[in-house]
Design a protein around this motif. Structure first.
Motif, short mmCIF file in Angstrom:
data_model
loop_
_atom_site.label_atom_id
_atom_site.label_comp_id
_atom_site.label_asym_id
_atom_site.label_seq_id
_atom_site.Cartn_x
_atom_site.Cartn_y
_atom_site.Cartn_z
N GLN A 1 12.52 67.10 62.55
CA GLN A 1 11.85 68.33 63.05
C GLN A 1 12.05 68.83 64.42
OE1 GLN A 1 7.83 66.21 62.50
NE2 GLN A 1 7.57 67.16 60.46
N HIS A 2 12.47 67.69 65.20
CA HIS A 2 12.79 67.76 66.49
C HIS A 2 14.16 68.13 66.98
CE1 HIS A 2 8.50 67.47 67.00
NE2 HIS A 2 8.72 66.08 66.52
N HIS A 3 15.39 67.88 66.13
CA HIS A 3 16.51 67.88 66.48
C HIS A 3 17.18 68.78 65.73
CE1 HIS A 3 16.11 64.87 69.52
NE2 HIS A 3 15.44 64.45 68.65
N GLY A 4 18.07 69.79 66.14
CA GLY A 4 18.91 70.69 65.30
C GLY A 4 20.50 70.43 65.55
N GLY A 5 21.17 71.16 64.95
CA GLY A 5 22.59 71.20 65.33
C GLY A 5 23.29 69.90 64.40
N HIS A 6 22.56 69.65 63.16
CA HIS A 6 23.27 68.40 62.81
C HIS A 6 24.98 68.85 62.17
CE1 HIS A 6 19.70 65.94 63.36
NE2 HIS A 6 19.11 66.76 62.46
N LEU A 7 24.69 70.21 61.60
CA LEU A 7 26.04 70.43 60.79
C LEU A 7 27.10 70.69 61.92
CD1 LEU A 7 24.80 73.06 58.42
CD2 LEU A 7 25.35 71.00 58.00
N ASN A 8 26.69 71.31 63.18
CA ASN A 8 27.85 71.27 64.08
C ASN A 8 28.55 69.97 64.47
OD1 ASN A 8 29.45 72.67 66.03
ND2 ASN A 8 27.56 72.27 67.56
N MET A 9 27.55 69.17 64.68
CA MET A 9 27.96 67.87 65.09
C MET A 9 28.80 66.97 63.65
SD MET A 9 27.30 67.41 68.03
CE MET A 9 27.27 65.81 68.79
N LYS A 10 28.35 67.19 62.54
CA LYS A 10 29.07 67.00 61.37
C LYS A 10 30.47 67.61 61.28
CE LYS A 10 28.42 66.41 56.23
NZ LYS A 10 27.74 66.95 55.21
N GLY A 11 30.39 68.65 61.74
CA GLY A 11 31.79 69.48 61.71
C GLY A 11 32.66 68.45 62.54
N ILE A 12 32.18 68.21 63.76
CA ILE A 12 33.01 67.38 64.83
C ILE A 12 33.34 66.04 63.86
CG2 ILE A 12 33.15 66.26 67.25
CD1 ILE A 12 31.34 68.51 68.14
N PHE A 13 32.46 65.44 63.33
CA PHE A 13 32.75 63.96 62.71
C PHE A 13 33.88 64.00 61.88
CE2 PHE A 13 32.01 61.15 59.40
CZ PHE A 13 32.02 59.70 60.28
N LEU A 14 33.89 65.04 60.89
CA LEU A 14 34.72 65.33 60.08
C LEU A 14 36.15 65.62 60.61
CD1 LEU A 14 32.93 67.49 57.47
CD2 LEU A 14 33.41 65.24 57.12
N HIS A 15 36.27 66.22 61.69
CA HIS A 15 37.51 66.43 62.40
C HIS A 15 38.05 65.13 62.79
CE1 HIS A 15 38.51 70.74 62.88
NE2 HIS A 15 37.06 71.09 62.98
N VAL A 16 37.12 64.30 63.50
CA VAL A 16 37.50 62.96 64.12
C VAL A 16 37.81 62.09 62.83
CG1 VAL A 16 36.82 61.00 65.36
CG2 VAL A 16 35.92 63.24 66.09
N MET A 17 37.10 62.10 61.87
CA MET A 17 37.51 61.07 60.68
C MET A 17 38.66 61.67 60.04
SD MET A 17 35.54 60.58 57.18
CE MET A 17 35.57 62.25 56.81
N GLY A 18 39.00 62.68 59.99
CA GLY A 18 40.32 63.47 59.51
C GLY A 18 41.56 62.97 60.56
N ASP A 19 41.29 63.13 61.57
CA ASP A 19 42.08 62.52 62.70
C ASP A 19 42.56 61.06 62.48
OD1 ASP A 19 43.09 64.75 63.98
OD2 ASP A 19 41.57 64.68 65.55
#
Length: 354
Positions: A156-174
């Motif tokens: 309810q109070h925090h957005g931007g999960h997909l944006n941060m998930k995109g970063i996480f996927l980049h780091v995991m791929g690295d």
């Protein structure tokens, strides 16, 4: 790590990635390691993606009103996540093309030990990144929510999960890319097989497949939101709304996602009388609230004009709009644009025959 803001974590990872991009591309070309060069371009892709993510976070946090964007910049981070996912797909295609060239013309790795040490350092940096963003790598499934379950306080109070998930996927791929480079370097260094140098493009293929597979779900999620699709069962909501007291019918019901955590609904509701409108509107909002929809716009229409003495009583009533109304016409909008020439640009069906 929890003490760092999202911007702080992104900035830290941006510095780490840029440093390792310079190191990996230098060593990769020096030692003729395609896997390391591929991983370095993945690092560059991450740098660009982190810049996009940082921009999206800053824009989404703007509080200044801009009349051009009546919903603000709440979709900026969704757009940033989409850009990141497209970058990942483009990167995987580029690596495949380069790997095919290496299969045709193998290029021996001249210094596998240097490649190994560089990849190990890169893996260490990416492990730091995984620690920074691990809380966004799981647990945020927004397209299949329980229709009767309220969103958590975090949702309810925090957005931007997909944006941060995109970063996480980049780091995991690295990180996976680093592991692949380490495996390649060890194989070339410790074996004497004549075909050992083909391991480099093979590992590159594997890296590209992992990157591609990780990007596709993110593209689907962001496209789902940008196309204004709904994970809420609209037909079930409509049936539940139709069962409310004093409701004759519900039409033009639309539910969509503004961002990865915010749902919006609009609907037209045909009521028996004007007297119970506020009570029905409260019931509608309560029902939608239970399904995670907290922004609702209701257009009321009334079956009977029971308050003829009121100067506004005939507005939106069947008596005023069409005396020939019947039950089979209950999905027709009573409140429409005044000029029929714009009918094809509206969502409401055309008027029934008089």
């Amino acid at each position: 790590m929890a003490l760092l803001s999202r911007q702080g974590r992104v900035k830290m990872m941006l510095c780490i990635n840029f440093a390792f991009f310079i190191a990996e591309i230098t060593v990769g070309y020096y030692a003729s390691s395609l896997a390391l060069v591929a991983d370095s371009f993945h690092m560059l892709n991450d740098v660009l993606s982190l810049v996009v993510a940082l921009w999206a976070i800053r824009v989404a946090s703007q509080s200044e009103y801009n009349p051009k964007y009546s919903y603000g910049w709440q979709r900026a981070e969704v757009l940033g996540a989409m850009v990141n996912a497209v970058f990942l797909v483009a990167l995987s295609v580029m690596i495949v093309i380069e790997a095919i060239q290496r299969f045709v013309e193998p290029d021996p790795i001249t210094d596998p030990r240097l490649v190994l040490f560089t990849a190990c350092a890169g893996l260490a940096g990416n492990l730091v990144g995984l620690l920074l963003f691990h809380d966004h790598g799981h647990g945020h499934h927004h397209h299949a929510p329980d229709n009767e379950k309220k969103p958590s306080a975090h949702q309810q109070h925090h957005g931007g999960h997909l944006n941060m998930k995109g970063i996480f996927l980049h780091v995991m791929g690295d990180a996976l890319g680093n592991i692949g480079v380490i495996a390649t370097a060890l194989f070339v260094w410790l074996t004497d097989f004549s075909w050992r140098f083909y391991m480099d493009p093979v590992i590159s293929f594997v890296i590209s497949i992992v990157i591609f597979i990780s990007a596709i779900p993110l593209i689907k999620e962001t496209s789902f939101i940008l196309l204004q699709a709904s994970s809420v069962a609209v037909d079930d909501v409509k049936n539940d709304l139709s069962k409310l007291d004093d409701v004759v019918s519900v039409h033009e019901l639309h539910i969509w996602q503004l961002s990865d955590t915010k749902f919006i609904a609009t609907l037209h509701v045909l009521l028996k009388t004007q007297a119970e409108y506020l009570s029905v509107a409260t019931s509608i909002r309560t029902l939608l609230h239970k399904r995670g929809v907290h922004s609702v716009t209701i257009q009321p229409e009334f079956l009977d004009n029971t308050e003829a003495s009121s100067p506004h009583s005939s507005l939106g009533t069947v008596a005023a709009m069409s005396p020939s109304w019947n039950a089979s016409s209950s999905t027709i909008c009573l409140l429409r644009c005044a000029d029929e020439s714009c009918a094809e640009n509206t969502c409401c069906p055309l008027p029934y025959s008089m």
